[in-house]
Design an enzyme around this catalytic site. Structure first.
Site, PDB file in Angstrom:
ATOM      1  N   GLN A 113      -4.620 -58.274  20.391  1.00 24.27           N
ATOM      2  CA  GLN A 113      -5.903 -58.276  21.116  1.00 24.27           C
ATOM      3  C   GLN A 113      -6.008 -59.416  22.119  1.00 24.27           C
ATOM      4  OE1 GLN A 113      -8.295 -56.017  21.066  1.00 24.27           O
ATOM      5  NE2 GLN A 113      -7.560 -54.775  19.366  1.00 24.27           N
ATOM      6  N   THR A 142      16.789 -45.209  18.163  1.00 23.10           N
ATOM      7  CA  THR A 142      16.893 -45.142  19.624  1.00 23.10           C
ATOM      8  C   THR A 142      15.587 -45.630  20.250  1.00 23.10           C
ATOM      9  OG1 THR A 142      18.381 -43.268  19.414  1.00 23.10           O
ATOM     10  CG2 THR A 142      17.341 -43.588  21.570  1.00 23.10           C
ATOM     11  N   CYS A 159     -15.224 -46.632   5.097  1.00 23.96           N
ATOM     12  CA  CYS A 159     -15.861 -45.848   4.057  1.00 23.96           C
ATOM     13  C   CYS A 159     -14.997 -45.929   2.809  1.00 23.96           C
ATOM     14  CB  CYS A 159     -15.977 -44.403   4.521  1.00 23.96           C
ATOM     15  SG  CYS A 159     -17.097 -43.472   3.506  1.00 23.96           S
ATOM     16  N   HIS A 182      -0.700 -50.168  24.022  1.00 26.53           N
ATOM     17  CA  HIS A 182      -1.892 -49.371  24.365  1.00 26.53           C
ATOM     18  C   HIS A 182      -3.174 -50.194  24.418  1.00 26.53           C
ATOM     19  CE1 HIS A 182      -3.897 -48.411  20.324  1.00 26.53           C
ATOM     20  NE2 HIS A 182      -2.784 -48.985  19.924  1.00 26.53           N
ATOM     21  N   ASN A 190      -9.651 -58.565  16.357  1.00 26.29           N
ATOM     22  CA  ASN A 190      -9.967 -57.276  16.972  1.00 26.29           C
ATOM     23  C   ASN A 190     -11.429 -56.879  16.817  1.00 26.29           C
ATOM     24  OD1 ASN A 190      -8.567 -57.194  14.308  1.00 26.29           O
ATOM     25  ND2 ASN A 190      -9.408 -55.125  14.261  1.00 26.29           N
ATOM     26  N   GLY A 221       2.000 -52.023  17.416  1.00 27.81           N
ATOM     27  CA  GLY A 221       1.578 -53.279  16.801  1.00 27.81           C
ATOM     28  C   GLY A 221       1.721 -53.273  15.293  1.00 27.81           C
ATOM     29  N   THR A 222       1.433 -52.157  14.671  1.00 30.77           N
ATOM     30  CA  THR A 222       1.507 -52.089  13.213  1.00 30.77           C
ATOM     31  C   THR A 222       2.932 -52.358  12.744  1.00 30.77           C
ATOM     32  OG1 THR A 222      -0.332 -50.531  13.135  1.00 30.77           O
ATOM     33  CG2 THR A 222       1.133 -50.572  11.215  1.00 30.77           C
TER      34      THR A 222
HETATM   35  N1  PLP Z   1      -3.260 -55.765  15.273  1.00 35.55           N
HETATM   36  C1  PLP Z   1      -4.451 -55.776  15.860  1.00 35.55           C
HETATM   37  C2  PLP Z   1      -5.192 -57.062  16.001  1.00 35.55           C
HETATM   38  C3  PLP Z   1      -4.995 -54.591  16.357  1.00 35.55           C
HETATM   39  O1  PLP Z   1      -6.205 -54.601  16.943  1.00 35.55           O
HETATM   40  C4  PLP Z   1      -4.272 -53.387  16.214  1.00 35.55           C
HETATM   41  C5  PLP Z   1      -4.830 -52.097  16.675  1.00 35.55           C
HETATM   42  O2  PLP Z   1      -6.002 -51.854  16.588  1.00 35.55           O
HETATM   43  C6  PLP Z   1      -3.011 -53.435  15.596  1.00 35.55           C
HETATM   44  C7  PLP Z   1      -2.540 -54.649  15.140  1.00 35.55           C
HETATM   45  C8  PLP Z   1      -2.184 -52.205  15.419  1.00 35.55           C
HETATM   46  O3  PLP Z   1      -1.580 -51.831  16.619  1.00 35.55           O
HETATM   47  P1  PLP Z   1      -1.067 -50.320  16.842  1.00 35.55           P
HETATM   48  O4  PLP Z   1      -2.276 -49.488  17.074  1.00 35.55           O
HETATM   49  O5  PLP Z   1      -0.179 -50.414  18.051  1.00 35.55           O
HETATM   50  O6  PLP Z   1      -0.298 -49.939  15.628  1.00 35.55           O
END
Ligand code: PLP
Length: 377
Positions: A176, A234, A322, A198, A146, A74-75
């Site tokens: 989410q 890849t 933190c 995941h 999230n 996701g990131t």
């Molecule tokens: N975006 C949201 C709303 C998330 O909750 C998360 C993960 O917690 C991410 C992006 C990032 O996803 P990843 O853990 O696959 O990098």
């Protein structure tokens, strides 16, 4: 028998892999190991699996197979959506104040604008409208948050953007949302959609960005030109196959799961609010996804509460970062206007496809006592 997810209330952080996803991926870790870009039988087997997975993912998200760009989670999908849309520093990104850091930090680092939200986390449409200047290339508003679970009014947002800034594209982080809302429907006007395997029973480190036909996203990773030049490297064939298998089941069972998990979540929150003084809900349940319970517990430090819960076999989460030696409340709670003292008692209890009545009973058996212990009564 105690299951692996007994007492687990952190499904928003990660989920176990669904057995079907594990089964689907295994052959691609062993006998079907070919590089999908190659020109022989082993490669073609892997390429076929990628194509089939792309079709499944596309269908689940209301996209065309050619729109799906596989990423390492996701990131990366969020970063690609923002960075790939800005193109040059003269163009800006705009996002809500409660985006995940994978969006928020990218927008801020590139000089973009952050739009406030109301006390439920819904984006301020007037402020958004005022920010929609002609230099805006992308507007990023997550489908579901999230931390507190708020679902954004994406249709209204897309209407506003197409009226005020027709050249801007809409990105929605649906990471989410996938398990709880019909992404294909709710995000059908978004040109860019991020997901992460995941969070719905697939493996970590694999995700996708939908890039609708006609939307240009400049690649961040250059190299072999995979994913139609949009993401070199890849492909993680086994991960992608597992993600598709998990997504297929998730979409298939979503309606049933929303009902089942809503009932579990409601029993959990209703009991806590009714029986423990000083427990309040952060956001109205009608505005959020089924798998999210978020409460504020007065007079308790969430870090200490998490410690006691962990000792009692309960995995939960408090979203505090933190910073500079001091605990700061999360940017999400700050944006909602939750005051600092209340934010320290914030507790996120997230549920998922493996959550059961037994888990809720167990939590209700330990949480009130842990709160009482910390309050000294
Ligand atoms: N975006 C949201 C709303 C998330 O909750 C998360 C993960 O917690 C991410 C992006 C990032 O996803 P990843 O853990 O696959 O990098």
């Amino acid at each position: 028998m105690r299951t692996a997810t007994a007492g687990y209330f952190d499904w928003a952080a990660s989920t176990p892999m669904r057995p079907e996803a594990v089964d689907a991926m295994m052959p691609f870790l062993t006998e079907h190991f070919g590089n999908p870009s190659g020109a022989h039988g082993a490669a073609r087997r892997a390429a076929r699996a990628l194509d089939e997975s792309r079709e499944i993912v596309a269908q689940a998200l209301g996209a065309e197979p050619g729109d799906v760009v596989f990423t390492a989670g996701g990131t990366e999908a969020d970063n690609l959506a923002i960075v790939g849309s800005i193109r040059s520093r003269e163009y800006r990104a705009v996002c809500s104040a409660i985006e995940h850091h994978a969006v928020l930090d990218v927008v801020v680092a590139n000089g973009g604008r952050v739009i406030p939200v109301d006390s439920s986390g819904i984006i301020d449409l007037e402020a958004l409208e005022a920010a929609l200047t002609p230099d805006v290339a992308v507007v990023s508003v997550m489908l579901a948050n999230n931390e507190v679970g708020t679902i954004q009014p994406l249709r209204r947002i897309t209407r506003l953007v197409s009226k005020r800034a027709p050249s801007a594209v809409i990105h929605t982080d649906a990471v989410q949302a996938v398990s709880w809302v019909d992404v294909a429907d709710l995000a059908r006007h978004a040109q860019l959609i991020s997901i992460s395997a995941h969070k719905f029973g697939g493996p970590k480190g694999v995700g996708a960005l939908v890039v609708r036909r006609g939307t240009r996203v400049h690649p961040m990773l250059l190299g072999g030109g995979q994913e139609r030049e949009r993401r070199s490297g890849t492909q993680n064939v086994a991960g992608v196959v597992a993600m598709a298998a998990a997504l297929h089941i998730t979409v298939d069972e979503r309606e049933r799961e929303v009902k089942r998990v809503t009932a579990l979540r409601d029993r959990l929150v209703d009991t806590m609010v009714a029986t423990v003084p000083g427990v309040t809900e952060t956001v109205d349940r009608d505005l959020k996804i089924a798998g999210n319970a978020h409460i504020l517990v007065a007079g308790v430090e969430n870090e200490a509460l998490l410690f006691l819960l962990d000792r009692a076999g309960v995995c939960a989460s408090a979203a505090s970062a933190c910073a500079s030696g001091a605990m700061d409340p999360s940017h999400v709670l700050a944006a909602l206007g939750v005051d600092r003292a209340a934010a320290f008692g914030a507790l996120r209890l997230s549920l998922g496809f493996g959550s059961t009545d037994v888990d809720v009973d167990h939590l209700l058996g330990v949480l009130p006592g842990a709160i009482a212990q910390l309050r000294g009564n």
